[in-house]
Design a protein around this motif. Structure first.
Motif, PDB file in Angstrom:
ATOM      1  N   UNK A 277       0.864  -1.175   0.000  1.00 44.13           N
ATOM      2  CA  UNK A 277       0.000   0.000   0.000  1.00 44.13           C
ATOM      3  C   UNK A 277       0.898   1.222   0.000  1.00 44.13           C
ATOM      4  N   UNK A 278       0.406   2.329  -0.517  1.00 40.59           N
ATOM      5  CA  UNK A 278       1.194   3.543  -0.451  1.00 40.59           C
ATOM      6  C   UNK A 278       0.968   4.475  -1.623  1.00 40.59           C
ATOM      7  N   UNK A 279       1.828   5.477  -1.677  1.00 42.47           N
ATOM      8  CA  UNK A 279       1.756   6.513  -2.697  1.00 42.47           C
ATOM      9  C   UNK A 279       2.802   6.273  -3.769  1.00 42.47           C
ATOM     10  N   UNK A 280       2.692   7.018  -4.828  1.00 35.27           N
ATOM     11  CA  UNK A 280       3.596   6.905  -5.973  1.00 35.27           C
ATOM     12  C   UNK A 280       3.562   5.498  -6.559  1.00 35.27           C
ATOM     13  N   UNK A 281       2.372   5.078  -6.952  1.00 31.44           N
ATOM     14  CA  UNK A 281       2.172   3.748  -7.525  1.00 31.44           C
ATOM     15  C   UNK A 281       3.152   3.472  -8.657  1.00 31.44           C
ATOM     16  N   UNK A 282       3.389   4.477  -9.498  1.00 29.58           N
ATOM     17  CA  UNK A 282       4.237   4.286 -10.667  1.00 29.58           C
ATOM     18  C   UNK A 282       5.726   4.336 -10.382  1.00 29.58           C
ATOM     19  N   UNK A 283       6.115   4.612  -9.155  1.00 28.51           N
ATOM     20  CA  UNK A 283       7.537   4.688  -8.843  1.00 28.51           C
ATOM     21  C   UNK A 283       7.878   3.861  -7.608  1.00 28.51           C
ATOM     22  N   UNK A 284       7.625   4.393  -6.419  1.00 29.49           N
ATOM     23  CA  UNK A 284       8.025   3.721  -5.185  1.00 29.49           C
ATOM     24  C   UNK A 284       7.361   2.373  -4.986  1.00 29.49           C
ATOM     25  N   UNK A 285       6.047   2.325  -5.179  1.00 32.78           N
ATOM     26  CA  UNK A 285       5.325   1.067  -5.008  1.00 32.78           C
ATOM     27  C   UNK A 285       5.760   0.045  -6.047  1.00 32.78           C
ATOM     28  N   UNK A 286       5.942   0.489  -7.270  1.00 31.84           N
ATOM     29  CA  UNK A 286       6.393  -0.410  -8.330  1.00 31.84           C
ATOM     30  C   UNK A 286       7.791  -0.934  -8.035  1.00 31.84           C
ATOM     31  N   UNK A 287       8.693  -0.073  -7.579  1.00 33.09           N
ATOM     32  CA  UNK A 287      10.057  -0.513  -7.240  1.00 33.09           C
ATOM     33  C   UNK A 287      10.027  -1.543  -6.115  1.00 33.09           C
ATOM     34  N   UNK A 288       9.203  -1.302  -5.102  1.00 32.32           N
ATOM     35  CA  UNK A 288       9.078  -2.260  -3.996  1.00 32.32           C
ATOM     36  C   UNK A 288       8.518  -3.588  -4.495  1.00 32.32           C
ATOM     37  N   UNK A 289       7.516  -3.526  -5.354  1.00 32.53           N
ATOM     38  CA  UNK A 289       6.918  -4.752  -5.892  1.00 32.53           C
ATOM     39  C   UNK A 289       7.941  -5.551  -6.697  1.00 32.53           C
ATOM     40  N   UNK A 290       8.729  -4.868  -7.505  1.00 28.26           N
ATOM     41  CA  UNK A 290       9.751  -5.564  -8.296  1.00 28.26           C
ATOM     42  C   UNK A 290      10.782  -6.225  -7.389  1.00 28.26           C
ATOM     43  N   UNK A 291      11.230  -5.501  -6.376  1.00 29.65           N
ATOM     44  CA  UNK A 291      12.211  -6.037  -5.442  1.00 29.65           C
ATOM     45  C   UNK A 291      11.673  -7.281  -4.743  1.00 29.65           C
ATOM     46  N   UNK A 292      10.469  -7.192  -4.208  1.00 29.25           N
ATOM     47  CA  UNK A 292       9.893  -8.305  -3.461  1.00 29.25           C
ATOM     48  C   UNK A 292       9.541  -9.486  -4.365  1.00 29.25           C
ATOM     49  N   UNK A 293       9.061  -9.213  -5.565  1.00 24.95           N
ATOM     50  CA  UNK A 293       8.765 -10.292  -6.513  1.00 24.95           C
ATOM     51  C   UNK A 293      10.050 -11.009  -6.913  1.00 24.95           C
ATOM     52  N   UNK A 294      11.136 -10.246  -7.098  1.00 22.10           N
ATOM     53  CA  UNK A 294      12.429 -10.864  -7.418  1.00 22.10           C
ATOM     54  C   UNK A 294      12.875 -11.831  -6.330  1.00 22.10           C
ATOM     55  N   UNK A 295      12.444 -11.595  -5.097  1.00 26.96           N
ATOM     56  CA  UNK A 295      12.800 -12.450  -3.965  1.00 26.96           C
ATOM     57  C   UNK A 295      11.822 -13.610  -3.783  1.00 26.96           C
ATOM     58  N   UNK A 296      10.826 -13.689  -4.657  1.00 23.51           N
ATOM     59  CA  UNK A 296       9.898 -14.810  -4.626  1.00 23.51           C
ATOM     60  C   UNK A 296       8.733 -14.668  -3.663  1.00 23.51           C
ATOM     61  N   UNK A 297       8.494 -13.465  -3.161  1.00 22.31           N
ATOM     62  CA  UNK A 297       7.366 -13.253  -2.255  1.00 22.31           C
ATOM     63  C   UNK A 297       6.072 -13.102  -3.046  1.00 22.31           C
ATOM     64  N   UNK A 298       4.983 -13.574  -2.486  1.00 20.11           N
ATOM     65  CA  UNK A 298       3.667 -13.380  -3.094  1.00 20.11           C
ATOM     66  C   UNK A 298       3.171 -11.999  -2.710  1.00 20.11           C
ATOM     67  N   UNK A 299       2.707 -11.246  -3.687  1.00 20.90           N
ATOM     68  CA  UNK A 299       2.334  -9.855  -3.454  1.00 20.90           C
ATOM     69  C   UNK A 299       0.862  -9.608  -3.748  1.00 20.90           C
ATOM     70  N   UNK A 300       0.299  -8.706  -2.951  1.00 20.35           N
ATOM     71  CA  UNK A 300      -1.082  -8.287  -3.118  1.00 20.35           C
ATOM     72  C   UNK A 300      -1.136  -6.766  -3.071  1.00 20.35           C
ATOM     73  N   UNK A 301      -2.008  -6.194  -3.894  1.00 23.26           N
ATOM     74  CA  UNK A 301      -2.215  -4.757  -3.902  1.00 23.26           C
ATOM     75  C   UNK A 301      -3.723  -4.507  -3.911  1.00 23.26           C
ATOM     76  N   UNK A 302      -4.196  -3.747  -2.931  1.00 19.92           N
ATOM     77  CA  UNK A 302      -5.604  -3.333  -2.907  1.00 19.92           C
ATOM     78  C   UNK A 302      -5.695  -2.000  -3.643  1.00 19.92           C
ATOM     79  N   UNK A 303      -6.499  -1.957  -4.675  1.00 17.67           N
ATOM     80  CA  UNK A 303      -6.602  -0.758  -5.515  1.00 17.67           C
ATOM     81  C   UNK A 303      -6.909   0.498  -4.704  1.00 17.67           C
TER      82      UNK A 303
END
Length: 106
Positions: free
Chosen positions: A26-52
């Motif tokens: 969850x958070x702000x800057x969906x197109x930057x900070x949140x996306x960077x965090x998602x990429x990092x965590x996905x690269x580590x094999x974590x399952x990710x969820x985002x509530x719109x």
């Protein structure tokens, strides 16, 4: 340029130390900070969820584009209500699997 937007390894190290396998972002800057965090965590094999309803971007069009076209490749993008239901089912399933795999005395 992307490396500067990446989180340091302390986030991943902390999550791994706690045996976390699923993360709701969850958070702000969906197109930057949140996306960077998602990429990092996905690269580590974590399952990710985002509530719109729990993310935003100062550029509405960019945020919507990321939610519709980019994040679904990394995470389950759901409504908040659907996320609550999904997580409840997954928690019950995890508990069932743990119960079935625990060695019994005797």
């Amino acid at each position: 340029w992307r490396q500067r937007m990446r989180h340091d390894s302390s986030l991943v190290d902390t999550l791994k130390a706690k045996n976390v396998t699923k993360v709701a972002l969850a958070g702000l800057k969906t197109g930057q900070g949140l996306l960077a965090a998602a990429e990092l965590l996905a690269d580590e094999g974590l399952l990710l969820y985002v509530a719109r309803e729990c993310v935003a971007d100062d550029k509405v069009e960019r945020g919507e584009a990321v939610l519709q076209h980019v994040l679904p490749h990394l995470a389950d993008v759901l409504s908040f209500e659907d996320l609550r239901t999904q997580l409840a089912h997954e928690i019950m399933m995890d508990m069932f699997v743990e119960f079935k795999t625990v060695k019994r005395a005797g």
